[in-house]
Design an enzyme around this catalytic site. Structure first.
Site, PDB file in Angstrom:
ATOM      1  N   TRP A 139     -91.209 104.351  24.446  1.00  0.00           N
ATOM      2  CA  TRP A 139     -91.295 104.283  22.993  1.00  0.00           C
ATOM      3  C   TRP A 139     -91.033 102.869  22.476  1.00  0.00           C
ATOM      4  O   TRP A 139     -91.729 102.391  21.591  1.00  0.00           O
ATOM      5  CB  TRP A 139     -90.336 105.279  22.376  1.00  0.00           C
ATOM      6  CG  TRP A 139     -90.482 105.497  20.897  1.00  0.00           C
ATOM      7  CD1 TRP A 139     -89.466 105.573  19.981  1.00  0.00           C
ATOM      8  CD2 TRP A 139     -91.696 105.692  20.143  1.00  0.00           C
ATOM      9  NE1 TRP A 139     -89.976 105.789  18.713  1.00  0.00           N
ATOM     10  CE2 TRP A 139     -91.344 105.866  18.789  1.00  0.00           C
ATOM     11  CE3 TRP A 139     -93.050 105.710  20.496  1.00  0.00           C
ATOM     12  CZ2 TRP A 139     -92.285 106.073  17.783  1.00  0.00           C
ATOM     13  CZ3 TRP A 139     -93.996 105.911  19.487  1.00  0.00           C
ATOM     14  CH2 TRP A 139     -93.612 106.087  18.160  1.00  0.00           C
ATOM     15  N   LYS A 142     -85.163 119.634  18.061  1.00  0.00           N
ATOM     16  CA  LYS A 142     -86.441 120.176  18.554  1.00  0.00           C
ATOM     17  C   LYS A 142     -86.548 120.087  20.070  1.00  0.00           C
ATOM     18  O   LYS A 142     -87.282 120.860  20.693  1.00  0.00           O
ATOM     19  CB  LYS A 142     -87.615 119.479  17.870  1.00  0.00           C
ATOM     20  CG  LYS A 142     -87.613 117.955  17.954  1.00  0.00           C
ATOM     21  CD  LYS A 142     -88.300 117.396  19.157  1.00  0.00           C
ATOM     22  CE  LYS A 142     -88.200 115.877  19.190  1.00  0.00           C
ATOM     23  NZ  LYS A 142     -88.854 115.275  20.367  1.00  0.00           N
ATOM     24  N   ASP A 157     -92.650 117.596  14.610  1.00  0.00           N
ATOM     25  CA  ASP A 157     -92.146 117.114  15.898  1.00  0.00           C
ATOM     26  C   ASP A 157     -91.927 118.277  16.858  1.00  0.00           C
ATOM     27  O   ASP A 157     -92.144 118.158  18.069  1.00  0.00           O
ATOM     28  CB  ASP A 157     -90.839 116.350  15.679  1.00  0.00           C
ATOM     29  CG  ASP A 157     -90.621 115.252  16.704  1.00  0.00           C
ATOM     30  OD1 ASP A 157     -91.430 115.127  17.636  1.00  0.00           O
ATOM     31  OD2 ASP A 157     -89.629 114.512  16.583  1.00  0.00           O
ATOM     32  N   THR A 202     -93.804 118.585  20.568  1.00  0.00           N
ATOM     33  CA  THR A 202     -92.930 118.527  21.746  1.00  0.00           C
ATOM     34  C   THR A 202     -92.986 119.818  22.554  1.00  0.00           C
ATOM     35  O   THR A 202     -92.794 119.797  23.769  1.00  0.00           O
ATOM     36  CB  THR A 202     -91.474 118.237  21.308  1.00  0.00           C
ATOM     37  OG1 THR A 202     -91.468 117.146  20.396  1.00  0.00           O
ATOM     38  CG2 THR A 202     -90.614 117.867  22.501  1.00  0.00           C
TER      39      THR A 202
END
Length: 344
Positions: A13, A193, A246, A250
């Site tokens: 990232w 999440k 998200d 995911t």
């Protein structure tokens, strides 16, 4: 050339964001540890370990010298694993100039303190910088952002001008950034999440179908929202990009380490085998531990988190965990709606 930005963390990232910012004309310094291969990245212009196949522009300066990376930077981006945030910001603090915006992109909860990561930053940074902290979160796989695939995320900060500054810095025709004042909700959505993604992966590993995954995603956002609201978040935030957005990406993508880890757990591998196989940080593991304790602290029911915790740390058979979820006492889907309808 625009001003200087320091990106701390040369994982997938951090590398993707460095590439994005460099393409916008910023002078980017990407900092990482020698053991993470920054010297190789510097010479090959590719992060072969974490983001293979993506060319890193020449305007990205790759270094293991944190002082050099930070000196003169007008914005600092933290892209390190959540449990490393405190140590890295403490190391960085002497070199961060007054007035610099600090943007956290890690998604997790510090396990020892149970603090959100902006709370960790506030403990480590001087009070004069607390209003300069922002969060960047949402459905954003590095593999896609680095290849200019359309993505939408959220910039959250307590000060509107800070959130909008971060929005302007990162926004491109392929990377849309919204703003949100709900720092708590944006942070918790991004962190929690990963627990549901682990459980969705477990269901995949067991050979269960789309119905199972849809149920986990839908009931998962409910328990994320319950804990979030108890901790001071706005419920509507969890219906947005950093919540359900998200969560969906995911739980469904093979880019997700958490889902991939869950698949292997569902196939019968031990947690230690799974983590060794993934070879990178699986944030959902420690987040499950933290969320389990937070649920107890705030008196919030989180059945999916509870069963995932038992699979991870008490060797509960994944099939038994699913049975435990399916055979819970019957209840309403949305308790708040039922309470408001006195005649139902």
């Amino acid at each position: 050339m625009k001003g200087k930005i320091a990106v701390l963390g040369a994982g997938s990232w951090g590398t993707a964001l460095a590439v994005l910012l460099a393409k916008k004309g910023w002078l980017v310094w990407l900092w990482g540890r020698v053991e993470d291969g920054v010297e190789i990245i510097q010479h090959t212009r590719e992060n072969q370990r974490f983001l293979p196949g993506v060319t890193i522009p020449s305007s990205v300066r790759v270094t293991a010298d944190i002082a050099a990376a930070l000196t003169g930077a007008e914005l600092v981006v933290l892209s390190v694993p959540s449990q490393a945030v405190r140590g890295v910001i403490a190391q960085a603090r002497p070199f961060i100039s007054r007035g610099t915006i600090v943007v956290n992109t890690a998604k997790g909860i510090e396990i020892n303190s149970l603090l959100r990561l902006t709370e960790v930053l506030k403990q480590e940074l001087p009070a004069s910088m607390h209003q300069q902290i922002a969060v960047l979160s949402g459905p954003s796989h590095a593999e896609e952002v680095s290849r200019d695939l359309p993505t939408a995320i959220v910039s959250a900060a307590h000060q509107r001008q800070v959130a909008e500054y971060v929005q302007d810095v990162f926004m491109t025709p392929r990377f849309r950034v919204y703003t949100n004042p709900d720092v708590i909700g944006v942070e918790l959505g991004g962190a929690l999440k990963n627990i549901i993604a682990l459980s969705a992966g477990i269901a995949d590993g067991l050979g269960y179908g789309d119905n199972s995954k849809a149920a986990l995603i839908t009931r998962g956002i409910r328990e994320i929202s319950r804990l979030g609201v108890a901790m001071g978040a706005e419920a509507l935030t969890f219906a947005g990009l950093s919540g359900i957005g998200d969560l969906v990406v995911t739980c469904t993508s093979m880019h997700s380490r958490n889902r991939r880890a869950g698949i292997q757990l569902g196939q019968g591998k031990s947690l230690s085998e799974v983590l060794a196989s993934i070879g990178m940080v699986v944030e959902g593991v420690e987040t499950t531990r933290a969320a389990y304790r937070l649920a107890e602290k705030y008196g919030v029911e989180m059945p999916i988190t509870n069963q995932t915790y038992r699979v991870l740390f008490y060797h509960l058979d994944p099939r038994e965990a699913v049975d435990n979820l399916m055979l819970r006492l019957k209840t309403h889907e949305v308790e708040e709606v039922v309470r408001e309808r006195k005649d139902w």
